[in-house]
Design a protein around this motif. Structure first.
Motif, mmCIF file in Angstrom:
data_model
loop_
_atom_site.group_PDB
_atom_site.id
_atom_site.type_symbol
_atom_site.label_atom_id
_atom_site.label_comp_id
_atom_site.label_asym_id
_atom_site.label_seq_id
_atom_site.Cartn_x
_atom_site.Cartn_y
_atom_site.Cartn_z
ATOM 1 N N ALA A 107 0.827 -1.207 0.000
ATOM 2 C CA ALA A 107 0.000 0.000 0.000
ATOM 3 C C ALA A 107 0.857 1.251 0.000
ATOM 4 N N VAL A 108 2.057 1.144 0.605
ATOM 5 C CA VAL A 108 2.915 2.328 0.786
ATOM 6 C C VAL A 108 4.359 2.001 0.447
ATOM 7 N N PHE A 109 5.028 2.929 -0.223
ATOM 8 C CA PHE A 109 6.467 2.837 -0.477
ATOM 9 C C PHE A 109 7.110 4.128 0.035
ATOM 10 N N ILE A 110 7.963 3.992 1.048
ATOM 11 C CA ILE A 110 8.661 5.144 1.609
ATOM 12 C C ILE A 110 10.098 5.105 1.119
ATOM 13 N N ASN A 111 10.518 6.140 0.390
ATOM 14 C CA ASN A 111 11.877 6.174 -0.142
ATOM 15 C C ASN A 111 12.674 7.294 0.510
ATOM 16 N N ALA A 112 13.845 6.946 1.035
ATOM 17 C CA ALA A 112 14.725 7.972 1.585
ATOM 18 C C ALA A 112 15.120 8.954 0.492
ATOM 19 N N SER A 113 15.330 10.189 0.877
ATOM 20 C CA SER A 113 15.755 11.229 -0.049
ATOM 21 C C SER A 113 16.563 12.233 0.766
ATOM 22 N N ALA A 114 16.815 13.412 0.239
ATOM 23 C CA ALA A 114 17.631 14.375 0.976
ATOM 24 C C ALA A 114 17.336 15.799 0.531
ATOM 25 N N ILE A 115 17.516 16.736 1.452
ATOM 26 C CA ILE A 115 17.287 18.148 1.119
ATOM 27 C C ILE A 115 18.364 18.669 0.178
ATOM 28 N N GLY A 116 19.385 17.848 -0.081
ATOM 29 C CA GLY A 116 20.402 18.236 -1.059
ATOM 30 C C GLY A 116 19.837 18.416 -2.456
ATOM 31 N N ILE A 117 18.591 18.001 -2.665
ATOM 32 C CA ILE A 117 17.949 18.215 -3.967
ATOM 33 C C ILE A 117 17.714 19.699 -4.210
ATOM 34 N N TYR A 118 17.608 20.497 -3.117
ATOM 35 C CA TYR A 118 17.420 21.934 -3.249
ATOM 36 C C TYR A 118 18.781 22.624 -3.409
ATOM 37 N N PRO A 119 18.905 23.585 -4.320
ATOM 38 C CA PRO A 119 20.173 24.300 -4.492
ATOM 39 C C PRO A 119 20.575 25.041 -3.216
ATOM 40 N N VAL A 120 21.881 25.115 -2.957
ATOM 41 C CA VAL A 120 22.356 25.850 -1.788
ATOM 42 C C VAL A 120 22.006 27.325 -1.929
ATOM 43 N N SER A 121 21.708 27.962 -0.806
ATOM 44 C CA SER A 121 21.320 29.364 -0.837
ATOM 45 C C SER A 121 21.365 29.951 0.564
ATOM 46 N N LEU A 122 21.766 31.210 0.659
ATOM 47 C CA LEU A 122 21.702 31.927 1.928
ATOM 48 C C LEU A 122 20.361 32.619 2.102
ATOM 49 N N ASP A 123 19.664 32.847 1.006
ATOM 50 C CA ASP A 123 18.461 33.678 1.033
ATOM 51 C C ASP A 123 17.150 32.925 0.792
ATOM 52 N N ASN A 124 17.184 31.872 -0.009
ATOM 53 C CA ASN A 124 15.943 31.174 -0.345
ATOM 54 C C ASN A 124 15.448 30.317 0.812
ATOM 55 N N GLU A 125 14.140 30.158 0.869
ATOM 56 C CA GLU A 125 13.497 29.288 1.849
ATOM 57 C C GLU A 125 12.717 28.237 1.075
ATOM 58 N N TYR A 126 13.034 26.962 1.315
ATOM 59 C CA TYR A 126 12.437 25.892 0.521
ATOM 60 C C TYR A 126 11.377 25.118 1.303
ATOM 61 N N THR A 127 10.255 24.873 0.635
ATOM 62 C CA THR A 127 9.253 23.934 1.130
ATOM 63 C C THR A 127 9.044 22.899 0.028
ATOM 64 N N GLU A 128 8.161 21.952 0.275
ATOM 65 C CA GLU A 128 7.903 20.907 -0.716
ATOM 66 C C GLU A 128 7.302 21.469 -2.000
ATOM 67 N N ALA A 129 6.744 22.674 -1.928
ATOM 68 C CA ALA A 129 6.109 23.282 -3.106
ATOM 69 C C ALA A 129 7.063 24.185 -3.890
ATOM 70 N N SER A 130 8.291 24.316 -3.428
ATOM 71 C CA SER A 130 9.244 25.219 -4.079
ATOM 72 C C SER A 130 9.606 24.746 -5.478
ATOM 73 N N ILE A 131 9.871 25.718 -6.348
ATOM 74 C CA ILE A 131 10.342 25.433 -7.710
ATOM 75 C C ILE A 131 11.854 25.620 -7.726
ATOM 76 N N TYR A 132 12.580 24.651 -8.260
ATOM 77 C CA TYR A 132 14.045 24.678 -8.211
ATOM 78 C C TYR A 132 14.590 23.773 -9.307
ATOM 79 N N THR A 133 15.886 23.894 -9.552
ATOM 80 C CA THR A 133 16.581 23.019 -10.496
ATOM 81 C C THR A 133 17.828 22.470 -9.820
ATOM 82 N N PRO A 134 17.901 21.165 -9.557
ATOM 83 C CA PRO A 134 19.104 20.581 -8.951
ATOM 84 C C PRO A 134 20.329 20.912 -9.798
ATOM 85 N N ASN A 135 21.402 21.406 -9.144
ATOM 86 C CA ASN A 135 22.520 21.905 -9.943
ATOM 87 C C ASN A 135 23.893 21.432 -9.484
ATOM 88 N N ASP A 136 23.942 20.380 -8.640
ATOM 89 C CA ASP A 136 25.237 19.832 -8.254
ATOM 90 C C ASP A 136 25.129 18.317 -8.124
#
Length: 299
Positions: A107-136
Motif C-alpha cells: 500500500a505504501v512505499f517510503i523512499n529515503a531522499s535528501a534536502i540536497g535536492i534543493y540548491p544551496v542558498s543563503l536567502d531562499n526558503e524551501y518547502t515541498e512546493a518550491s520550484i528549483y533546479t538541482p545543480n550539483d
C-alpha cells in the motif's frame, strides 16, 4: 502491518525497526549478509547472485528504502561519488523488481531522499512546493533517485520521498564529528557561519517515517527537518553552550576544502528547508529546537 526495510540495520533503520517492533508490526530487513532470523525480526537476503527475496515476502503492506552508501563516509572522489549514486539506483531498481513480482502490491512505499535536492542558498526558503533546479552532484543524485522510486506508483502504491535534513544522533550521522572539536576545547565557526543547517533529531526522523506510513494524506516529497533551522554560527554556539565549552577557533573555508574536497559542501554550504507538509498534517516534533535536541543527545 508487515513492513520490509532495506537498510534496516543502519543508523536510522535500526531505530526505525525497533519502533515498529515495539508497536507490534512484523518487520523484515533486506540484507546482503547471511543473518539468522531473530525473535522480533526476519532477515531476507537480497542483491546477491541467486537471491530471490520476493519468494520470502508475502502480503507486505509497507516497503521502506533506506539503502545506499553513506554520503558522510570517505572523501568525495570520483569513485566514491559513483558508489553513492550507483548504490541508490541499484537498490531502488531491485525493490521495483521485487514489488513487480509480488501478487499483492504494498500500500505504501517510503523512499529515503535528501534536502540536497534543493540548491544551496543563503536567502531562499524551501518547502515541498518550491520550484528549483538541482545543480550539483548531490542534487542530481537525489533527483534521479526520486524519479526512479516514483515508478512504483504504476502499481497503485502510495509513494513518499522523505527528504532528510542533517540528522543528529549520538551514535551516528554528522553530530559526533561536529561535536569533537568542542570536546577538545577547539570548537568554532565553520566557514562563513552564515550557511544554513536544516537539522533534525534522529528520534523525530523515525517518528516522521512512521507518521508517513500511517497518514494516507502524505504523498510525494516530504521535508524531514526541524521547523527551526539555524545558521552554522548559531549551530556551533549552541553546541558550546550545551557542552559548556568555548566557541572561538574558526575553521576557514579553504582549510575545509583541502581537508574534505568536494564533500566540504556539506558543511560550507546549505539551504533553509522547512517541513511544511508535516506541520500541515499535524506532526508534532519532540525536539523542535536545536538546544533541546542537543541537550538530549549530549546531556
Amino acid at each position: 502491518m508487515k513492513i520490509v526495510i532495506a537498510g534496516g540495520s543502519g543508523f536510522i533503520g535500526n531505530k526505525l525497526s525497533n519502533l515498529f517492533i515495539s508497536e507490534g508490526h512484523e518487520v523484515s530487513i533486506l540484507t546482503r549478509k547471511e543473518k539468522s532470523t531473530a525473535k522480533d525480526v526476519s532477515y531476507v537476503k537480497w542483491l546477491n547472485n541467486g537471491a530471490t527475496p520476493e519468494k520470502e515476502l508475502e502480503n507486505i503492506d509497507v516497503f521502506i528504502n533506506l539503502a545506499g552508501v553513506s554520503i558522510n563516509d570517505g572523501r568525495w572522489s570520483e569513485k566514491h561519488q559513483k558508489q553513492i549514486y550507483d548504490s541508490r539506483m541499484e537498490a531502488t531498481d531491485e525493490l521495483l523488481r521485487i514489488i513487480s513480482k509480488l501478487p499483492k502490491k504494498p500500500a505504501v512505499f517510503i523512499n529515503a531522499s535528501a534536502i540536497g535536492i534543493y540548491p544551496v542558498s543563503l536567502d531562499n526558503e524551501y518547502t515541498e512546493a518550491s520550484i528549483y533546479t538541482p545543480n550539483d552532484f548531490l542534487g542530481r543524485t537525489v533527483d534521479d533517485w526520486e524519479k526512479k522510486a516514483k515508478l512504483v506508483g504504476q502499481y497503485g502504491t502510495r509513494t513518499v520521498f522523505m527528504r532528510f535534513g542533517v540528522v543528529l544522533g549520538d551514535d551516528g550521522g554528522a553530530l559526533p564529528l561536529m561535536v569533537l572539536p568542542y570536546k577538545l576545547f577547539a570548537g568554532g565557526t565553520v566557514g562563513s557561519g552564515k550557511q544554513w543547517v536544516s537539522w533534525i533529531h534522529v528520534a523525530d526522523v523515525v517518528r516522521a517515517i512512521a507518521f508517513a506510513v500511517k497518514n494516507n494524506n502524505l504523498n510525494g516529497p516530504v521535508n524531514i527537518t526541524s521547523p527551526n533551522p539555524v545558521n552554522m554560527r548559531d549551530f556551533g554556539k549552541t553546541i558550546g553552550v550545551v557542552l559548556s565549552r568555548p566557541h572561538w577557533f574558526p575553521a576557514p573555508s579553504l582549510l575545509m576544502k583541502v581537508a574534505l574536497g568536494q564533500k566540504s559542501k556539506l558543511v560550507l554550504e546549505g539551504q533553509k528547508v522547512l517541513p511544511k507538509v508535516l506541520l500541515k498534517e499535524g506532526f508534532e516534533f519532540s525536539f523542535p529546537t536545536l538546544e533541546k535536541a542537543l541537550k538530549d543527545l549530549l546531556g
